[in-house]
Design a protein around this motif. Structure first.
Motif, PDB file in Angstrom:
ATOM      1  N   ASP B  88      51.119  52.448  24.104  1.00 35.95           N
ATOM      2  CA  ASP B  88      51.373  51.299  23.214  1.00 35.95           C
ATOM      3  C   ASP B  88      50.179  50.359  23.210  1.00 35.95           C
ATOM      4  N   THR B  89      49.572  50.182  24.390  1.00 33.77           N
ATOM      5  CA  THR B  89      48.417  49.278  24.477  1.00 33.77           C
ATOM      6  C   THR B  89      47.236  49.845  23.687  1.00 33.77           C
ATOM      7  N   ASP B  91      47.447  51.798  21.048  1.00 37.19           N
ATOM      8  CA  ASP B  91      47.771  51.600  19.626  1.00 37.19           C
ATOM      9  C   ASP B  91      47.573  50.143  19.214  1.00 37.19           C
ATOM     10  N   TYR B  92      47.980  49.234  20.099  1.00 34.75           N
ATOM     11  CA  TYR B  92      47.845  47.799  19.836  1.00 34.75           C
ATOM     12  C   TYR B  92      46.379  47.443  19.565  1.00 34.75           C
ATOM     13  N   PHE B  93      45.491  47.932  20.435  1.00 35.94           N
ATOM     14  CA  PHE B  93      44.067  47.602  20.266  1.00 35.94           C
ATOM     15  C   PHE B  93      43.447  48.331  19.066  1.00 35.94           C
ATOM     16  N   ASN B  95      44.965  48.997  16.315  1.00 37.02           N
ATOM     17  CA  ASN B  95      45.393  48.223  15.139  1.00 37.02           C
ATOM     18  C   ASN B  95      44.620  46.918  15.005  1.00 37.02           C
ATOM     19  N   LEU B  96      44.101  46.433  16.138  1.00 39.37           N
ATOM     20  CA  LEU B  96      43.299  45.203  16.089  1.00 39.37           C
ATOM     21  C   LEU B  96      41.833  45.477  15.741  1.00 39.37           C
TER      22      LEU B  96
END
Lengths: 76, 134
Positions: B88-89, B91-93, B95-96
Protein backbone atom coordinates in the motif's frame (compact mmCIF):
# COMPACT_ATOMS: atom_id res chain seq x y z
CA UNK A 1 -0.65 7.92 -33.41
CA UNK A 2 2.17 9.57 -35.32
CA UNK A 3 1.81 12.77 -33.30
CA UNK A 4 2.28 10.69 -30.15
CA UNK A 5 5.38 9.12 -31.72
CA UNK A 6 6.74 12.54 -32.66
CA UNK A 7 6.01 13.82 -29.20
CA UNK A 8 7.96 10.94 -27.58
CA UNK A 9 10.92 11.62 -29.87
CA UNK A 10 10.84 15.36 -29.18
CA UNK A 11 10.67 14.82 -25.43
CA UNK A 12 13.52 12.29 -25.65
CA UNK A 13 15.79 14.56 -27.70
CA UNK A 14 15.15 17.52 -25.44
CA UNK A 15 15.56 15.46 -22.26
CA UNK A 16 18.84 13.81 -23.27
CA UNK A 17 20.03 16.88 -25.20
CA UNK A 18 20.55 14.97 -28.43
CA UNK A 19 19.50 15.32 -32.07
CA UNK A 20 19.83 13.52 -35.40
CA UNK A 21 19.06 10.14 -33.85
CA UNK A 22 19.04 7.27 -36.32
CA UNK A 23 16.78 4.27 -35.76
CA UNK A 24 15.03 5.97 -32.85
CA UNK A 25 12.57 3.10 -32.45
CA UNK A 26 15.41 0.63 -31.87
CA UNK A 27 17.12 2.61 -29.12
CA UNK A 28 17.66 1.00 -25.74
CA UNK A 29 18.87 2.28 -22.39
CA UNK A 30 22.63 2.79 -22.39
CA UNK A 31 22.85 3.79 -26.06
CA UNK A 32 22.58 7.53 -25.48
CA UNK A 33 24.70 9.61 -23.11
CA UNK A 34 22.88 10.06 -19.82
CA UNK A 35 20.40 7.27 -20.48
CA UNK A 36 21.37 5.14 -17.48
CA UNK A 37 18.95 3.72 -14.90
CA UNK A 38 18.46 7.06 -13.14
CA UNK A 39 18.22 8.90 -16.47
CA UNK A 40 15.66 6.34 -17.64
CA UNK A 41 13.55 6.85 -14.53
CA UNK A 42 13.63 10.62 -14.88
CA UNK A 43 12.71 10.28 -18.57
CA UNK A 44 9.70 8.10 -17.67
CA UNK A 45 8.65 10.68 -15.07
CA UNK A 46 8.91 13.37 -17.75
CA UNK A 47 6.70 11.29 -20.06
CA UNK A 48 4.17 10.91 -17.23
CA UNK A 49 4.11 14.67 -16.81
CA UNK A 50 3.75 15.40 -20.53
CA UNK A 51 1.17 12.70 -21.30
CA UNK A 52 -0.61 13.00 -17.94
CA UNK A 53 -0.39 9.28 -17.29
CA UNK A 54 1.04 6.98 -14.58
CA UNK A 55 3.24 3.99 -15.25
CA UNK A 56 2.91 1.07 -12.83
CA UNK A 57 5.81 0.21 -10.49
CA UNK A 58 6.48 -2.85 -12.64
CA UNK A 59 6.53 -0.83 -15.86
CA UNK A 60 8.92 1.71 -14.34
CA UNK A 61 11.55 -0.93 -13.71
CA UNK A 62 10.97 -2.83 -16.96
CA UNK A 63 10.68 -0.11 -19.60
CA UNK A 64 14.19 0.37 -20.92
CA UNK A 65 13.70 0.76 -24.67
CA UNK A 66 11.86 3.14 -26.98
CA UNK A 67 9.91 0.25 -28.43
CA UNK A 68 8.73 -0.85 -24.98
CA UNK A 69 7.89 2.68 -23.90
CA UNK A 70 5.91 3.35 -27.09
CA UNK A 71 4.02 0.08 -26.74
CA UNK A 72 2.80 1.08 -23.28
CA UNK A 73 2.19 4.74 -24.08
CA UNK A 74 0.14 4.04 -27.17
CA UNK A 75 -2.12 1.73 -25.16
CA UNK A 76 -2.77 4.41 -22.52
CA UNK B 1 6.95 5.00 8.47
CA UNK B 2 9.82 4.75 10.87
CA UNK B 3 13.25 6.10 10.06
CA UNK B 4 15.75 3.29 9.72
CA UNK B 5 19.03 4.47 8.18
CA UNK B 6 21.03 6.75 5.95
CA UNK B 7 22.63 4.87 3.08
CA UNK B 8 26.14 5.80 1.97
CA UNK B 9 27.85 4.34 -1.10
CA UNK B 10 31.49 3.50 -0.47
CA UNK B 11 34.32 1.85 -2.37
CA UNK B 12 35.37 -0.35 0.54
CA UNK B 13 33.42 -0.82 3.77
CA UNK B 14 36.47 -1.34 5.98
CA UNK B 15 38.13 1.88 4.77
CA UNK B 16 34.91 3.86 5.02
CA UNK B 17 34.35 2.67 8.59
CA UNK B 18 37.81 3.86 9.59
CA UNK B 19 37.17 7.27 8.03
CA UNK B 20 33.74 7.57 9.66
CA UNK B 21 35.29 6.87 13.06
CA UNK B 22 36.95 10.30 12.82
CA UNK B 23 33.55 11.90 12.35
CA UNK B 24 31.13 9.97 14.57
CA UNK B 25 31.37 7.85 17.67
CA UNK B 26 30.55 4.33 16.54
CA UNK B 27 28.65 2.45 19.25
CA UNK B 28 28.09 -0.77 17.34
CA UNK B 29 28.21 -2.28 13.90
CA UNK B 30 26.77 -5.31 12.15
CA UNK B 31 28.61 -8.00 10.24
CA UNK B 32 29.06 -7.48 6.52
CA UNK B 33 26.08 -8.85 4.58
CA UNK B 34 26.71 -10.03 1.03
CA UNK B 35 23.68 -9.76 -1.24
CA UNK B 36 24.31 -11.45 -4.58
CA UNK B 37 20.93 -10.45 -5.98
CA UNK B 38 21.20 -6.75 -5.15
CA UNK B 39 24.95 -6.94 -5.90
CA UNK B 40 26.04 -5.09 -2.78
CA UNK B 41 27.88 -5.69 0.47
CA UNK B 42 26.37 -3.93 3.45
CA UNK B 43 27.37 -3.01 6.99
CA UNK B 44 25.21 -1.12 9.46
CA UNK B 45 26.82 1.29 11.91
CA UNK B 46 25.07 2.90 14.86
CA UNK B 47 26.53 6.05 16.39
CA UNK B 48 26.23 7.52 19.88
CA UNK B 49 23.10 9.46 18.79
CA UNK B 50 21.50 6.14 17.82
CA UNK B 51 21.59 7.10 14.16
CA UNK B 52 22.03 4.13 11.89
CA UNK B 53 24.21 4.37 8.79
CA UNK B 54 24.30 1.77 6.05
CA UNK B 55 27.63 1.45 4.25
CA UNK B 56 27.08 -0.01 0.79
CA UNK B 57 29.97 -1.47 -1.18
CA UNK B 58 29.77 -2.74 -4.79
CA UNK B 59 29.62 -6.52 -5.10
CA UNK B 60 30.07 -7.89 -8.61
CA UNK B 61 29.47 -6.69 -12.14
CA UNK B 62 26.39 -4.59 -12.87
CA UNK B 63 26.06 -3.41 -9.27
CA UNK B 64 24.15 -0.17 -8.56
CA UNK B 65 27.09 1.51 -6.76
CA UNK B 66 29.96 1.77 -9.24
CA UNK B 67 28.47 4.43 -11.49
CA UNK B 68 27.90 6.73 -8.51
CA UNK B 69 31.44 6.14 -7.22
CA UNK B 70 32.85 6.79 -10.68
CA UNK B 71 30.98 10.07 -11.07
CA UNK B 72 31.29 10.99 -7.39
CA UNK B 73 27.59 11.84 -7.20
CA UNK B 74 24.81 10.78 -4.82
CA UNK B 75 27.29 9.07 -2.51
CA UNK B 76 25.18 10.14 0.44
CA UNK B 77 22.69 8.00 -1.36
CA UNK B 78 19.37 7.43 0.37
CA UNK B 79 17.18 7.68 3.46
CA UNK B 80 15.46 4.45 4.50
CA UNK B 81 12.23 3.84 6.40
CA UNK B 82 10.59 0.70 7.70
CA UNK B 83 6.92 0.44 6.76
CA UNK B 84 4.12 -1.83 7.87
CA UNK B 85 1.89 -1.92 4.82
CA UNK B 86 4.60 -2.27 2.22
CA UNK B 87 2.49 -2.72 -0.93
CA UNK B 88 0.00 0.00 0.00
CA UNK B 89 2.86 2.36 0.82
CA UNK B 90 4.48 1.67 -2.56
CA UNK B 91 1.18 2.41 -4.33
CA UNK B 92 0.69 5.54 -2.21
CA UNK B 93 4.06 6.96 -3.28
CA UNK B 94 3.62 5.90 -6.91
CA UNK B 95 0.34 7.83 -7.00
CA UNK B 96 2.17 10.83 -5.57
CA UNK B 97 4.60 10.73 -8.49
CA UNK B 98 7.58 9.03 -6.88
CA UNK B 99 9.58 7.05 -9.44
CA UNK B 100 10.61 3.47 -8.72
CA UNK B 101 14.19 2.46 -9.50
CA UNK B 102 13.58 -1.24 -9.02
CA UNK B 103 10.68 -3.55 -8.29
CA UNK B 104 10.43 -4.69 -4.66
CA UNK B 105 13.14 -7.26 -3.92
CA UNK B 106 14.06 -9.40 -0.94
CA UNK B 107 17.21 -8.20 0.79
CA UNK B 108 19.71 -10.36 2.68
CA UNK B 109 20.56 -7.56 5.14
CA UNK B 110 16.91 -7.37 6.25
CA UNK B 111 16.40 -11.07 6.73
CA UNK B 112 14.82 -11.30 3.28
CA UNK B 113 12.20 -8.64 3.90
CA UNK B 114 11.35 -6.71 0.75
CA UNK B 115 12.97 -3.40 -0.08
CA UNK B 116 12.38 -0.88 -2.85
CA UNK B 117 14.13 2.30 -3.95
CA UNK B 118 12.14 5.34 -5.04
CA UNK B 119 13.10 8.72 -6.42
CA UNK B 120 11.38 11.51 -4.53
CA UNK B 121 10.10 14.51 -6.52
CA UNK B 122 12.69 16.41 -4.46
CA UNK B 123 15.35 14.45 -6.35
CA UNK B 124 16.73 12.19 -3.63
CA UNK B 125 16.39 8.45 -3.17
CA UNK B 126 14.14 6.90 -0.54
CA UNK B 127 14.28 3.24 0.45
CA UNK B 128 11.27 1.44 1.90
CA UNK B 129 11.87 -1.69 3.97
CA UNK B 130 9.03 -4.05 4.70
CA UNK B 131 8.46 -4.32 8.44
CA UNK B 132 8.67 -7.95 9.36
CA UNK B 133 6.30 -8.55 12.26
CA UNK B 134 7.22 -12.21 12.71
Amino acid sequence: MSSKNDMIKNIFCKFFKTKNIKNFDKLKMGQVKGWDSLGNLNFLLKLEEKFKIRFSIEQMSELKSIQGIKKVLIKK
Amino acid sequence: MNFHHIGIFVKKISTAKKILQNQIKIKSHSKIFKDKKLKVKIMFIIDNNKIRYELVEPFGKGNPVDKYLKNKINLLNHIAYKVNNFDDTCDYFRNLGYGFLIQPQKAVAFNYSRVVFMLSPLGFIVELIEQNNN
